[in-house]
Write a protein that holds these residues in place. Structure first.
Motif, PDB file in Angstrom:
ATOM      1  N   THR A  19      42.043   8.446 142.199  1.00  0.00           N
ATOM      2  CA  THR A  19      43.447   8.517 141.787  1.00  0.00           C
ATOM      3  C   THR A  19      43.613   9.324 140.505  1.00  0.00           C
ATOM      4  O   THR A  19      44.495  10.183 140.405  1.00  0.00           O
ATOM      5  N   LEU A  20      42.771   9.064 139.518  1.00  0.00           N
ATOM      6  CA  LEU A  20      42.852   9.783 138.255  1.00  0.00           C
ATOM      7  C   LEU A  20      42.629  11.274 138.441  1.00  0.00           C
ATOM      8  O   LEU A  20      43.336  12.096 137.857  1.00  0.00           O
ATOM      9  N   ALA A  21      41.646  11.632 139.255  1.00  0.00           N
ATOM     10  CA  ALA A  21      41.278  13.039 139.407  1.00  0.00           C
ATOM     11  C   ALA A  21      42.395  13.877 140.023  1.00  0.00           C
ATOM     12  O   ALA A  21      42.435  15.096 139.843  1.00  0.00           O
ATOM     13  N   THR A  36      33.809  17.756 136.243  1.00  0.00           N
ATOM     14  CA  THR A  36      32.827  16.991 137.015  1.00  0.00           C
ATOM     15  C   THR A  36      33.498  15.828 137.745  1.00  0.00           C
ATOM     16  O   THR A  36      33.204  15.556 138.908  1.00  0.00           O
ATOM     17  N   GLY A  37      34.416  15.136 137.050  1.00  0.00           N
ATOM     18  CA  GLY A  37      35.123  14.027 137.700  1.00  0.00           C
ATOM     19  C   GLY A  37      35.949  14.491 138.879  1.00  0.00           C
ATOM     20  O   GLY A  37      35.998  13.828 139.922  1.00  0.00           O
ATOM     21  N   SER A  54      36.706  14.525 144.578  1.00  0.00           N
ATOM     22  CA  SER A  54      37.209  15.281 145.726  1.00  0.00           C
ATOM     23  C   SER A  54      36.220  15.299 146.884  1.00  0.00           C
ATOM     24  O   SER A  54      36.626  15.349 148.056  1.00  0.00           O
ATOM     25  N   SER A  55      34.932  15.263 146.563  1.00  0.00           N
ATOM     26  CA  SER A  55      33.923  15.388 147.620  1.00  0.00           C
ATOM     27  C   SER A  55      33.317  14.061 148.056  1.00  0.00           C
ATOM     28  O   SER A  55      32.724  13.970 149.134  1.00  0.00           O
ATOM     29  N   MET A  56      33.467  13.011 147.243  1.00  0.00           N
ATOM     30  CA  MET A  56      32.842  11.725 147.553  1.00  0.00           C
ATOM     31  C   MET A  56      33.526  11.045 148.737  1.00  0.00           C
ATOM     32  O   MET A  56      34.744  10.855 148.734  1.00  0.00           O
ATOM     33  N   PRO A  57      32.768  10.669 149.750  1.00  0.00           N
ATOM     34  CA  PRO A  57      33.382   9.999 150.908  1.00  0.00           C
ATOM     35  C   PRO A  57      33.764   8.557 150.578  1.00  0.00           C
ATOM     36  O   PRO A  57      33.217   7.945 149.656  1.00  0.00           O
ATOM     37  N   ASP A  58      34.718   8.023 151.313  1.00  0.00           N
ATOM     38  CA  ASP A  58      35.014   6.595 151.213  1.00  0.00           C
ATOM     39  C   ASP A  58      33.790   5.824 151.690  1.00  0.00           C
ATOM     40  O   ASP A  58      33.177   6.172 152.703  1.00  0.00           O
ATOM     41  N   ALA A  64      36.333   8.321 130.908  1.00  0.00           N
ATOM     42  CA  ALA A  64      36.692   9.604 130.283  1.00  0.00           C
ATOM     43  C   ALA A  64      38.049  10.089 130.772  1.00  0.00           C
ATOM     44  O   ALA A  64      38.894  10.527 129.975  1.00  0.00           O
ATOM     45  N   LEU A  65      38.270  10.000 132.069  1.00  0.00           N
ATOM     46  CA  LEU A  65      39.542  10.487 132.621  1.00  0.00           C
ATOM     47  C   LEU A  65      40.711   9.609 132.197  1.00  0.00           C
ATOM     48  O   LEU A  65      41.828  10.101 132.007  1.00  0.00           O
TER      49      LEU A  65
END
Length: 437
Positions: A67-69, A97-98, A103-107, A156-157
């Motif tokens: 959500t943050l990204a 990096t976040g 964006s690429s990390m799967p559920d 960080a985000l």
């Protein structure tokens, strides 16, 4: 309280000994007594009071990162990354990096390793206490959350989401980014990450003096896909499971994939470079024709942080009963474990300039004198413990306080083995015999 002052206070706190807190189920840092209540209030008002722990839950943390990204575009995160080369705080690199990780990390569900609660997919260690202020301190002085740390990126985000404006890279930031790429493109064949970091540091391209800041930058460039390999791609290409990123060519390699498998003969991934930083000139520059740094080094966060001295507690004066000469049997030394906590050790014997020492009873708020000594052995919970310590007369915060003292009383036999240690380790090993320290 300005940011540099916050960082210096946290540096002073985080350099102190850690204690295990049963209630928190985490190791917390002891706040030195020399730090005033006003300073602590200033850290609190800034949201960076030390020992503020959170215990992340897997699904909620992964969801929050995604959500943050979404708040920033890839172009905006690349902009912040270039600005962080010099003028902007290093924490801004975490946006890129976040963004790529989210964006690429799967559920996925928590898929822990057999022996611990760390997810093999994303690397999140669920339910482990994390000091949020320590995380901020690392982001400001080291760089991005290494190994793709999910909670580190969330923290960080969160911090960066409160900023009203994004940093814009100036001409010197852009030159610095190109200079980093120039060095990496022109490394000798088969140069590994440790040597590459040394060569970058030699050029003084970042406002930091510490080698680990340069290594952090290399790990970050690898994670996003600039220093990756076909077998170990960066996040701009595809998401790599944490369990695969955590594999290394051999036990001597400290960093994760992709950097663990990269060398200069693989080179810079120019395709990924354009995909991320296509709005910027990424061609080589002349390192000899370096423009003047802007802002000046001491006006950057890291430059000011590293140049501003911490006012530490001064070492006490020499004990009037310390005598002169090298260590000998019957000597007693005081060892500062941390601010406000001293212990003592008794020297039983000297062999080849190594002192056979053993802890004595007593914990003191100040360096004890001869009259304060308790000549009773302080054993470990199950047995006595001694060690052969080298450099006891030349170690900081280890001071002789008495000579020609009688052997301490002991209710247990002497240990059957005596390990070798540096005298500087006496403060770290004290918790074996003093569990409450």
């Amino acid at each position: 309280m300005d940011i540099v002052q916050q960082l210096k206070l946290l540096q002073q706190i985080y350099s102190e000994k850690m204690l295990w807190d049963e209630e928190l189920q985490a190791s917390r840092h002891v706040v030195p007594k020399s730090i005033s209540s006003q300073d602590l209030e200033g850290l609190k008002m800034a949201g960076h009071l030390p020992n503020q722990f959170v215990k992340p839950q897997h699904d909620e943390t992964v969801s929050e990162l995604k959500t943050l990204a979404k708040r920033w575009t890839l172009q905006e995160t690349a902009q912040c990354f270039v600005a962080s080369m010099w003028s902007a705080p290093m924490i801004w690199r975490s946006l890129l990096t976040g963004k790529l990780i989210a964006s690429s990390m799967p559920d996925h569900e928590l898929t822990p390793y057999p022996s611990m609660n760390t997810c093999q997919v994303c690397g999140l260690s669920a339910d482990e206490g994390v000091d949020t202020s320590l995380q901020w301190y690392w982001r400001m002085t080291n760089g991005t959350p290494l190994d793709g740390d999910i909670l580190g990126h969330v923290l960080a985000l969160r911090e960066l989401s409160e900023s009203q404006e994004l940093p814009v890279p100036n001409a010197y930031d852009r030159w610095t980014f190109r200079a980093v790429l120039t060095v990496l493109r022109n490394l000798p064949p088969n140069t590994r990450y440790s040597k590459a970091a040394e060569l970058l540091k030699k050029e003084r391209l970042l406002p930091a003096k510490k080698i680990y800041v340069y290594r952090d930058l290399l790990e970050t460039l690898a994670l996003i896909g600039i220093l990756d390999t076909p077998e170990h791609p960066g996040m701009i290409t595809s998401f790599t499971l944490y369990v695969n990123r955590d594999q290394r060519p051999n036990v001597r390699v400290e960093v994760q994939a992709p950097l663990a498998w990269w060398n200069s003969s693989v080179g810079v991934n120019e395709k990924n470079l354009i995909n991320i930083f296509g709005d910027y000139d990424c061609s080589d520059v002349s390192l000899e024709e370096r423009p003047g740094p802007y802002p000046p080094l001491k006006e950057t966060i890291v430059g000011a942080f590293e140049s501003r001295k911490v006012v530490y507690v001064k070492a006490p004066k020499k004990s009037p009963d310390a005598g002169i000469g090298e260590v000998q049997p019957g000597d007693v030394y005081a060892v500062r474990v941390r601010e406000g906590a001293w212990i003592t050790v008794y020297c039983h014997e000297v062999k080849e300039k190594r002192a056979i020492v053993e802890y004595l009873d007593g914990v003191f708020a100040e360096m004890p004198g001869k009259a304060d000594l308790i000549l009773t052995v302080r054993p470990r919970p199950d047995e006595r413990w001694q060690c052969s310590a080298i450099a006891i007369d030349s170690t900081s915060w280890v001071r002789r306080v008495a000579r020609d003292m009688p052997a301490p009383a002991a209710s247990q036999p002497e240990p059957d083995r005596i390990p070798f240690h540096n005298a500087k380790d006496l403060k770290h090993m004290a918790s074996w015999c003093f569990p409450d320290l």
